[in-house]
Scaffold this motif. Structure first.
Motif, PDB file in Angstrom:
ATOM      1  N   LEU A 176       3.691   4.562  -5.828  1.00  0.00           N
ATOM      2  CA  LEU A 176       2.546   4.907  -5.005  1.00  0.00           C
ATOM      3  C   LEU A 176       2.639   4.225  -3.637  1.00  0.00           C
ATOM      4  CD1 LEU A 176      -0.351   4.720  -7.628  1.00  0.00           C
ATOM      5  CD2 LEU A 176       1.090   6.659  -6.959  1.00  0.00           C
ATOM      6  N   LEU A 177       2.115   4.940  -2.644  1.00  0.00           N
ATOM      7  CA  LEU A 177       2.199   4.476  -1.258  1.00  0.00           C
ATOM      8  C   LEU A 177       1.514   3.127  -1.060  1.00  0.00           C
ATOM      9  CD1 LEU A 177       2.870   4.946   1.710  1.00  0.00           C
ATOM     10  CD2 LEU A 177       0.782   6.328   1.886  1.00  0.00           C
ATOM     11  N   LYS A 178       0.298   3.003  -1.563  1.00  0.00           N
ATOM     12  CA  LYS A 178      -0.456   1.790  -1.259  1.00  0.00           C
ATOM     13  C   LYS A 178       0.210   0.505  -1.766  1.00  0.00           C
ATOM     14  CE  LYS A 178      -4.701  -0.703  -1.814  1.00  0.00           C
ATOM     15  NZ  LYS A 178      -6.156  -0.743  -1.738  1.00  0.00           N
ATOM     16  N   PRO A 179       0.611   0.457  -3.071  1.00  0.00           N
ATOM     17  CA  PRO A 179       1.291  -0.757  -3.532  1.00  0.00           C
ATOM     18  C   PRO A 179       2.567  -1.051  -2.743  1.00  0.00           C
ATOM     19  CG  PRO A 179       0.643   0.603  -5.388  1.00  0.00           C
ATOM     20  CD  PRO A 179       0.358   1.412  -4.157  1.00  0.00           C
ATOM     21  N   LEU A 180       3.240  -0.031  -2.296  1.00  0.00           N
ATOM     22  CA  LEU A 180       4.462  -0.231  -1.517  1.00  0.00           C
ATOM     23  C   LEU A 180       4.142  -0.905  -0.180  1.00  0.00           C
ATOM     24  CD1 LEU A 180       7.456   0.402  -1.945  1.00  0.00           C
ATOM     25  CD2 LEU A 180       7.132   2.469  -0.577  1.00  0.00           C
ATOM     26  N   LEU A 181       3.060  -0.464   0.445  1.00  0.00           N
ATOM     27  CA  LEU A 181       2.668  -1.057   1.731  1.00  0.00           C
ATOM     28  C   LEU A 181       2.179  -2.495   1.562  1.00  0.00           C
ATOM     29  CD1 LEU A 181       0.778   1.965   3.340  1.00  0.00           C
ATOM     30  CD2 LEU A 181       3.053   1.099   3.954  1.00  0.00           C
ATOM     31  N   LEU A 182       1.641  -2.798   0.374  1.00  0.00           N
ATOM     32  CA  LEU A 182       1.164  -4.164   0.125  1.00  0.00           C
ATOM     33  C   LEU A 182       2.312  -5.116  -0.213  1.00  0.00           C
ATOM     34  CD1 LEU A 182      -2.056  -3.523  -2.002  1.00  0.00           C
ATOM     35  CD2 LEU A 182      -1.941  -4.469   0.310  1.00  0.00           C
ATOM     36  N   GLY A 183       3.495  -4.560  -0.484  1.00  0.00           N
ATOM     37  CA  GLY A 183       4.610  -5.360  -0.990  1.00  0.00           C
ATOM     38  C   GLY A 183       5.348  -6.186   0.037  1.00  0.00           C
ATOM     39  N   GLN A 184       5.046  -6.053   1.315  1.00  0.00           N
ATOM     40  CA  GLN A 184       5.621  -6.846   2.417  1.00  0.00           C
ATOM     41  C   GLN A 184       7.078  -6.514   2.731  1.00  0.00           C
ATOM     42  OE1 GLN A 184       3.242  -8.986   3.967  1.00  0.00           O
ATOM     43  NE2 GLN A 184       2.033  -7.836   2.485  1.00  0.00           N
ATOM     44  N   ARG A 185       7.710  -5.619   1.971  1.00  0.00           N
ATOM     45  CA  ARG A 185       9.133  -5.345   2.182  1.00  0.00           C
ATOM     46  C   ARG A 185       9.353  -4.152   3.090  1.00  0.00           C
ATOM     47  NH1 ARG A 185      11.941  -7.258  -3.311  1.00  0.00           N
ATOM     48  NH2 ARG A 185      13.740  -6.337  -2.317  1.00  0.00           N
ATOM     49  N   VAL A 186       8.477  -3.192   3.024  1.00  0.00           N
ATOM     50  CA  VAL A 186       8.578  -2.031   3.910  1.00  0.00           C
ATOM     51  C   VAL A 186       8.109  -2.415   5.314  1.00  0.00           C
ATOM     52  CG1 VAL A 186       7.571   0.232   4.408  1.00  0.00           C
ATOM     53  CG2 VAL A 186       8.420  -0.306   2.109  1.00  0.00           C
ATOM     54  N   ILE A 244      -4.683   9.772   4.743  1.00  0.00           N
ATOM     55  CA  ILE A 244      -3.766   9.900   3.606  1.00  0.00           C
ATOM     56  C   ILE A 244      -4.415   9.266   2.381  1.00  0.00           C
ATOM     57  CG2 ILE A 244      -1.518   9.208   2.697  1.00  0.00           C
ATOM     58  CD1 ILE A 244      -0.540   9.147   5.639  1.00  0.00           C
ATOM     59  N   HIS A 245      -4.358   9.975   1.264  1.00  0.00           N
ATOM     60  CA  HIS A 245      -4.939   9.488   0.007  1.00  0.00           C
ATOM     61  C   HIS A 245      -4.152   8.281  -0.510  1.00  0.00           C
ATOM     62  CE1 HIS A 245      -6.489   9.443  -4.093  1.00  0.00           C
ATOM     63  NE2 HIS A 245      -7.382  10.349  -3.752  1.00  0.00           N
ATOM     64  N   PRO A 246      -4.861   7.223  -0.939  1.00  0.00           N
ATOM     65  CA  PRO A 246      -4.147   6.011  -1.358  1.00  0.00           C
ATOM     66  C   PRO A 246      -3.296   6.188  -2.615  1.00  0.00           C
ATOM     67  CG  PRO A 246      -6.528   5.783  -1.700  1.00  0.00           C
ATOM     68  CD  PRO A 246      -6.319   7.030  -0.902  1.00  0.00           C
ATOM     69  N   ARG A 247      -3.494   7.274  -3.375  1.00  0.00           N
ATOM     70  CA  ARG A 247      -2.670   7.474  -4.571  1.00  0.00           C
ATOM     71  C   ARG A 247      -1.469   8.388  -4.306  1.00  0.00           C
ATOM     72  NH1 ARG A 247      -7.170   7.577  -8.753  1.00  0.00           N
ATOM     73  NH2 ARG A 247      -7.192   5.449  -9.526  1.00  0.00           N
ATOM     74  N   VAL A 287      -6.134   1.125  -7.411  1.00  0.00           N
ATOM     75  CA  VAL A 287      -4.755   1.580  -7.197  1.00  0.00           C
ATOM     76  C   VAL A 287      -3.844   0.361  -7.221  1.00  0.00           C
ATOM     77  CG1 VAL A 287      -3.174   2.805  -5.661  1.00  0.00           C
ATOM     78  CG2 VAL A 287      -5.595   3.468  -5.740  1.00  0.00           C
ATOM     79  N   GLY A 288      -2.867   0.392  -8.148  1.00  0.00           N
ATOM     80  CA  GLY A 288      -1.977  -0.755  -8.257  1.00  0.00           C
ATOM     81  C   GLY A 288      -2.732  -2.029  -8.565  1.00  0.00           C
ATOM     82  N   GLY A 289      -3.829  -1.896  -9.293  1.00  0.00           N
ATOM     83  CA  GLY A 289      -4.597  -3.068  -9.681  1.00  0.00           C
ATOM     84  C   GLY A 289      -5.511  -3.612  -8.605  1.00  0.00           C
ATOM     85  N   ARG A 290      -5.564  -2.940  -7.454  1.00  0.00           N
ATOM     86  CA  ARG A 290      -6.393  -3.445  -6.355  1.00  0.00           C
ATOM     87  C   ARG A 290      -7.540  -2.500  -6.068  1.00  0.00           C
ATOM     88  NH1 ARG A 290      -3.547  -7.068  -3.312  1.00  0.00           N
ATOM     89  NH2 ARG A 290      -5.641  -7.786  -2.813  1.00  0.00           N
ATOM     90  N   GLY A 291      -8.705  -3.050  -5.818  1.00  0.00           N
ATOM     91  CA  GLY A 291      -9.845  -2.257  -5.389  1.00  0.00           C
ATOM     92  C   GLY A 291      -9.472  -1.503  -4.119  1.00  0.00           C
ATOM     93  N   THR A 292      -9.812  -0.204  -4.107  1.00  0.00           N
ATOM     94  CA  THR A 292      -9.345   0.670  -3.030  1.00  0.00           C
ATOM     95  C   THR A 292     -10.480   1.568  -2.567  1.00  0.00           C
ATOM     96  OG1 THR A 292      -7.104   0.679  -3.928  1.00  0.00           O
ATOM     97  CG2 THR A 292      -7.695   2.528  -2.495  1.00  0.00           C
ATOM     98  N   TYR A 293     -10.729   1.569  -1.268  1.00  0.00           N
ATOM     99  CA  TYR A 293     -11.842   2.336  -0.699  1.00  0.00           C
ATOM    100  C   TYR A 293     -11.278   3.450   0.158  1.00  0.00           C
ATOM    101  CZ  TYR A 293     -14.362  -1.827  -2.161  1.00  0.00           C
ATOM    102  OH  TYR A 293     -14.882  -2.864  -2.905  1.00  0.00           O
ATOM    103  N   PHE A 294     -11.844   4.653  -0.015  1.00  0.00           N
ATOM    104  CA  PHE A 294     -11.321   5.783   0.758  1.00  0.00           C
ATOM    105  C   PHE A 294     -12.351   6.898   0.785  1.00  0.00           C
ATOM    106  CE2 PHE A 294     -10.055   9.170  -2.313  1.00  0.00           C
ATOM    107  CZ  PHE A 294     -10.511   8.542  -3.460  1.00  0.00           C
ATOM    108  N   CYS A 295     -12.127   7.866   1.661  1.00  0.00           N
ATOM    109  CA  CYS A 295     -12.972   9.046   1.723  1.00  0.00           C
ATOM    110  C   CYS A 295     -12.295  10.184   0.970  1.00  0.00           C
ATOM    111  CB  CYS A 295     -13.218   9.470   3.171  1.00  0.00           C
ATOM    112  SG  CYS A 295     -14.089  11.071   3.232  1.00  0.00           S
TER     113      CYS A 295
END
Length: 263
Positions: free
Chosen positions: A147-157, A175-178, A250-258
DNA sequence: CAATCAACCTGGGTGC
DNA sequence: TGCACCCAGGTTGATT
């Protein structure tokens, strides 16, 4: 925080260290850290991802990660002691640099400049440097099935994004977080790249986001929380379409979106 | 290798 | 008031 530290610390000499919680020191042993730090002048202040880096005259570097609730405070000797101050660096001008950290997730490390700093080894590009391009982001997402969101949180990308600013960047790029990371179109990657940079620039301009405990080096709150479009706004109307903002995990983290704007 | 998840901590808020 | 439970700006290491 780094900009404020840069205006206050260079030229100061560390005259002592008071350790209230040894667990806040990640490396080396507390005794060795104190021995190598006391007497040293602070020369430079820089940043890599979420880490602040204080360069000492000895070419050692004090590396600070705030974790979830950590802050660095510059105070005068004798000023009232805040709760949860874990480390205090005494300065030669009657000042103190205090590391405050309620949840104890933060760490201070001391590494020589020649030493490979493990936290930096696998860290991605600085999002505000020119080397972070849309093409580079596209290349990092291509072929990824996670999933996009956990990847962006991973600090490697890309370095430096946390839960708040990822949600904000996804909102502004619609973009949808999932979404699966590798499924983004070129146009979507372009929007995401632009949103990451604009959100971070605006948040720095706003002196940070005080949702709970963030404070600057003087103990003051930031101002960017009033400009959040998604994070923490569950049930409140989307600033673009009016639909209520939702909270999911998403990925275990609270996620807010429209759910209306973010596809 | 990639993805997932518990673990590390303390405190605030909510519902019974 | 008390208590149980959920939630929280992050990273890491064990496990699938």
């Amino acid at each position: 925080m780094v900009r404020d530290l840069r205006a206050r610390l260079p030229g100061r000499r560390i005259t002592g260290v008071d350790i209230a919680f040894t667990g806040s020191i990640g490396y080396p042993e507390p005794r060795e850290l104190v021995d190598r730090v006391v007497g040293q002048e602070i020369v430079t202040i820089s940043r890599r991802g979420k880490y602040a880096v204080l360069g000492l005259a000895s070419d050692d570097r004090l590396i600070v990660h705030r974790g979830m609730t950590g802050s660095l405070l510059v105070r005068r000797r004798g000023d009232d002691l805040e709760s949860h101050v874990r480390l205090t660096f005494l300065l030669d001008n009657d000042g103190e640099l205090r590391f405050r950290d309620m949840r104890k997730f933060g760490r201070v490390l001391l590494m020589h400049s020649g030493e490979r700093a493990l936290p930096f080894e696998k860290m991605g590009p600085e999002p505000l440097r020119r080397s972070f391009t849309a093409a580079r982001l596209a290349g990092s997402l291509q072929g990824r099935s996670g999933l996009l969101k956990p990847l962006l949180l991973g600090q490697r990308v890309v370095a430096g994004l946390g839960n708040i600013y990822v949600d904000e960047a996804l909102f502004h790029s619609r973009i949808h977080p999932r979404r699966v990371a590798g499924s983004l179109s070129e146009a979507e990657v372009g929007r995401l790249h632009r949103a990451i940079r604009s959100v971070l620039n605006a948040a720095i301009e706003g002196r940070g986001t005080t949702f709970r405990s963030y404070e600057d080096i003087n103990g003051n709150a930031g101002a960017f929380q009033s400009r959040l479009a998604a994070y923490g706004r569950v049930g409140e109307p989307c600033r673009r379409c009016g639909w209520p903002i939702e909270r999911i995990v998403v990925g275990g983290r609270g996620t807010y979106f429209c759910p209306h704007c973010q596809i």
